[in-house]
Scaffold this active site. Sequence first.
Site, short mmCIF file in Angstrom:
data_model
loop_
_atom_site.label_atom_id
_atom_site.label_comp_id
_atom_site.label_asym_id
_atom_site.label_seq_id
_atom_site.Cartn_x
_atom_site.Cartn_y
_atom_site.Cartn_z
N GLY A 124 38.54 36.08 -2.19
CA GLY A 124 38.72 34.70 -1.71
C GLY A 124 39.87 34.59 -0.73
O GLY A 124 39.77 33.88 0.28
N CYS A 125 40.96 35.28 -1.01
CA CYS A 125 42.12 35.23 -0.13
C CYS A 125 41.82 35.89 1.21
O CYS A 125 42.29 35.42 2.26
CB CYS A 125 43.32 35.89 -0.80
SG CYS A 125 43.78 35.08 -2.35
N THR A 126 41.04 36.94 1.18
CA THR A 126 40.65 37.60 2.42
C THR A 126 39.80 36.66 3.27
O THR A 126 40.05 36.52 4.48
CB THR A 126 39.88 38.91 2.11
OG1 THR A 126 40.78 39.81 1.45
CG2 THR A 126 39.35 39.56 3.37
#
Length: 161
Positions: free
Chosen positions: A56-58
Amino acid sequence: MRSLAFLLLLGFLRAQALAPGDKAPLLEAQDSYGRPVDLRGSYVVLWFYPKAQSPGCTAQAKRYSELYEEFRSLGVRVYGVSHDPAGEQCDFIEKLSLKGGMLPDPQGRLARAYGVRSLFGFYSRDTFLLNPEGRVEKIWRGVNPFKDADTVLAYLRERLR
């Protein structure tokens, strides 16, 4: 053991709340490469995320990077903030060729100041817009990592054009 888990959860849920119009706390920081960052004098987006290089952060970081020039054309600076140490953030930036800045917060100083919840060093996904006067203009809590950058940019387009 149960009481320890309860206390940790209670700390996670009891983050200090900021509201639009409040003075933005801790207006000076260092980016992942150790360069000083002054968060005053322009619009600034601070997007807090749980962990560098997680799925998700990527996705969230890539989308902010893809939209970087549009933010910049509006005079807006964009910084991702996580509990990750500077070296991990630098690897994240370089691996994905990310545009924009990252602010390491391994001590949790920024997260506490902005009322971002943290559980075992994983920050909640909260995004803050600071205005040029150093005030919190808008807060998005619990954002969707796949839509956050677009939501913030749409707000800024409406606000600044």
